[in-house]
Design a protein around this motif. Sequence first.
Motif, mmCIF file in Angstrom:
data_model
loop_
_atom_site.group_PDB
_atom_site.id
_atom_site.type_symbol
_atom_site.label_atom_id
_atom_site.label_comp_id
_atom_site.label_asym_id
_atom_site.label_seq_id
_atom_site.Cartn_x
_atom_site.Cartn_y
_atom_site.Cartn_z
ATOM 1 N N GLY A 169 1.143 -1.165 -0.159
ATOM 2 C CA GLY A 169 -0.143 -0.273 0.444
ATOM 3 C C GLY A 169 0.794 1.264 0.079
ATOM 4 N N LEU A 170 0.418 2.198 -0.343
ATOM 5 C CA LEU A 170 0.888 2.990 -0.485
ATOM 6 C C LEU A 170 1.730 3.916 0.311
ATOM 7 C CD1 LEU A 170 2.467 6.152 -2.342
ATOM 8 C CD2 LEU A 170 -0.165 6.672 -2.204
ATOM 9 N N ALA A 171 1.092 4.171 1.565
ATOM 10 C CA ALA A 171 0.803 4.596 2.521
ATOM 11 C C ALA A 171 2.146 4.155 3.290
ATOM 12 C CB ALA A 171 -0.031 4.848 3.965
ATOM 13 N N GLN A 172 2.113 2.278 3.496
ATOM 14 C CA GLN A 172 3.301 2.049 3.990
ATOM 15 C C GLN A 172 4.568 2.016 2.965
ATOM 16 O OE1 GLN A 172 3.418 -2.373 4.361
ATOM 17 N NE2 GLN A 172 3.028 -2.684 6.565
ATOM 18 N N ALA A 173 3.962 2.690 2.122
ATOM 19 C CA ALA A 173 5.818 2.346 1.193
ATOM 20 C C ALA A 173 6.043 4.003 0.836
ATOM 21 C CB ALA A 173 5.611 2.093 -0.383
ATOM 22 N N SER A 174 5.055 5.082 1.512
ATOM 23 C CA SER A 174 5.656 6.004 1.585
ATOM 24 C C SER A 174 6.565 6.368 3.110
ATOM 25 C CB SER A 174 4.794 7.115 1.490
ATOM 26 O OG SER A 174 5.026 8.930 1.284
ATOM 27 N N HIS A 175 6.140 5.863 3.675
ATOM 28 C CA HIS A 175 6.302 6.366 4.900
ATOM 29 C C HIS A 175 7.662 5.278 5.192
ATOM 30 C CE1 HIS A 175 3.337 8.300 7.543
ATOM 31 N NE2 HIS A 175 2.629 7.955 6.594
ATOM 32 N N GLY A 176 7.486 3.456 4.457
ATOM 33 C CA GLY A 176 9.192 3.075 4.625
ATOM 34 C C GLY A 176 10.459 3.458 3.872
ATOM 35 N N TYR A 177 10.245 3.952 2.720
ATOM 36 C CA TYR A 177 10.952 4.799 2.105
ATOM 37 C C TYR A 177 11.610 5.563 2.293
ATOM 38 C CZ TYR A 177 10.372 0.403 -0.837
ATOM 39 O OH TYR A 177 10.620 -0.859 -2.311
ATOM 40 N N PHE A 178 10.968 6.676 2.425
ATOM 41 C CA PHE A 178 10.995 7.848 2.133
ATOM 42 C C PHE A 178 10.981 8.548 4.092
ATOM 43 C CE2 PHE A 178 9.560 7.092 -2.069
ATOM 44 C CZ PHE A 178 10.919 7.090 -2.337
ATOM 45 N N GLY A 179 9.687 8.057 4.470
ATOM 46 C CA GLY A 179 9.461 8.737 6.230
ATOM 47 C C GLY A 179 8.800 9.446 6.300
ATOM 48 N N ARG A 180 7.664 9.482 5.301
ATOM 49 C CA ARG A 180 6.573 10.617 4.403
ATOM 50 C C ARG A 180 5.684 10.231 4.488
ATOM 51 N NH1 ARG A 180 8.890 15.358 -0.184
ATOM 52 N NH2 ARG A 180 11.450 16.257 2.171
ATOM 53 N N GLU A 181 3.784 11.268 4.397
ATOM 54 C CA GLU A 181 3.159 10.918 4.229
ATOM 55 C C GLU A 181 3.047 11.285 2.668
ATOM 56 O OE1 GLU A 181 0.009 10.286 6.085
ATOM 57 O OE2 GLU A 181 1.181 10.476 7.977
ATOM 58 N N PRO A 182 2.092 10.202 1.931
ATOM 59 C CA PRO A 182 1.691 10.610 0.621
ATOM 60 C C PRO A 182 2.029 11.852 -0.248
ATOM 61 C CG PRO A 182 0.273 8.544 1.189
ATOM 62 C CD PRO A 182 0.708 8.913 2.377
ATOM 63 N N ALA A 183 0.670 12.739 0.924
ATOM 64 C CA ALA A 183 0.855 14.050 0.087
ATOM 65 C C ALA A 183 2.233 14.829 0.003
ATOM 66 C CB ALA A 183 -0.474 14.337 1.046
ATOM 67 N N GLN A 184 2.778 14.192 0.783
ATOM 68 C CA GLN A 184 4.015 14.934 1.301
ATOM 69 C C GLN A 184 5.212 14.580 0.466
ATOM 70 O OE1 GLN A 184 4.513 14.180 5.189
ATOM 71 N NE2 GLN A 184 3.984 16.108 5.564
ATOM 72 N N LEU A 185 4.887 13.720 -0.723
ATOM 73 C CA LEU A 185 6.765 13.190 -1.740
ATOM 74 C C LEU A 185 6.224 14.147 -2.631
ATOM 75 C CD1 LEU A 185 4.805 9.353 -1.918
ATOM 76 C CD2 LEU A 185 7.349 10.246 -0.526
ATOM 77 N N SER A 186 7.402 13.839 -3.172
ATOM 78 C CA SER A 186 8.278 15.009 -3.817
ATOM 79 C C SER A 186 7.931 14.402 -5.255
ATOM 80 C CB SER A 186 9.391 15.166 -3.857
ATOM 81 O OG SER A 186 10.792 14.307 -4.325
ATOM 82 N N TRP A 187 7.991 14.656 -6.885
ATOM 83 C CA TRP A 187 7.903 14.385 -7.457
ATOM 84 C C TRP A 187 9.671 13.328 -8.250
ATOM 85 C CZ3 TRP A 187 4.429 13.142 -10.822
ATOM 86 C CH2 TRP A 187 3.029 14.205 -10.565
ATOM 87 N N ALA A 188 10.531 13.568 -7.137
ATOM 88 C CA ALA A 188 12.068 12.440 -7.186
ATOM 89 C C ALA A 188 10.955 11.220 -6.792
ATOM 90 C CB ALA A 188 12.852 13.055 -6.506
ATOM 91 N N GLN A 189 10.347 11.867 -5.558
ATOM 92 C CA GLN A 189 9.855 10.016 -5.005
ATOM 93 C C GLN A 189 8.161 9.623 -5.132
ATOM 94 O OE1 GLN A 189 9.753 12.789 -1.451
ATOM 95 N NE2 GLN A 189 11.709 11.825 -0.147
#
Length: 245
Positions: A169-189
């Motif tokens: 899931g996106l929420a777990q992956a966003s935190h696991g890879y980048f330590g961020r909420e999905p809405a906080q991801l950059s285009w790179a991430q």
Amino acid sequence: MAPPPAPVRAARRRGRLRRLGIVVGCGVVALLLALAALWQVTPGVQDAQARVRAAERAHGAPPLPSLPRDDKVARALVATEDSRFWTSPGVDPQSVVRAGVATVTGSSDVGGATLEQQLAKNLWFGGRRDRAAQLQEAVLALKLDRSWSKDELLRMYLAQVYFGHGFYGLAQASHGYFGREPAQLSWAQASMLAGLVQAPSGYDPLVHLQAGRQRQRHVLDRLVSTGVLTWAEADAAFAAPLHLA
């Protein structure tokens, strides 16, 4: 022996093309008849949301809230995996034709699956990919498209898909890879995450960073091709740091 004159060769080519067209047409008709028959025996899809929640619980993934249309991962995923997602009926007509050809020729190449088909595969078949499962996936994809909105389907897909490294899931992956909420991801991430769903283990940036970066570049190129980003924006995203956790 002299070759036949040009008009004769042209007539033969037309004849071969007509015969090929008839064969392919018969394959497509046979496929459509099979899909119509399967419509009656495949399950309903009203429990799709419940299946997604069960998958989230099984993998300890936090629930994914509804996504805005401008969510970066969602836009990158659509651009890369299913650029006709917003307008297709759940299956890609071009893929149906390819499947018809495969039915006649016995080929295993039936073309790419839509996001709805991938969602059906994950929720009902556990990744099984034999021909019978593929036909049922197509029917379930049509049913999903009739029963749920595109926004709901995209959220369900991103809530349960595997992103590698044990992250579902996106929420777990966003935190696991980048330590961020999905809405906080950059285009790179976001472009890195969207590229993972095709081969999560092979593109895992924590293990195979170079392969993951190559896939990320492809995702950014697709975002340019579909008009989401400019080349300058895509190049800037590719050059930006990932800040992997």
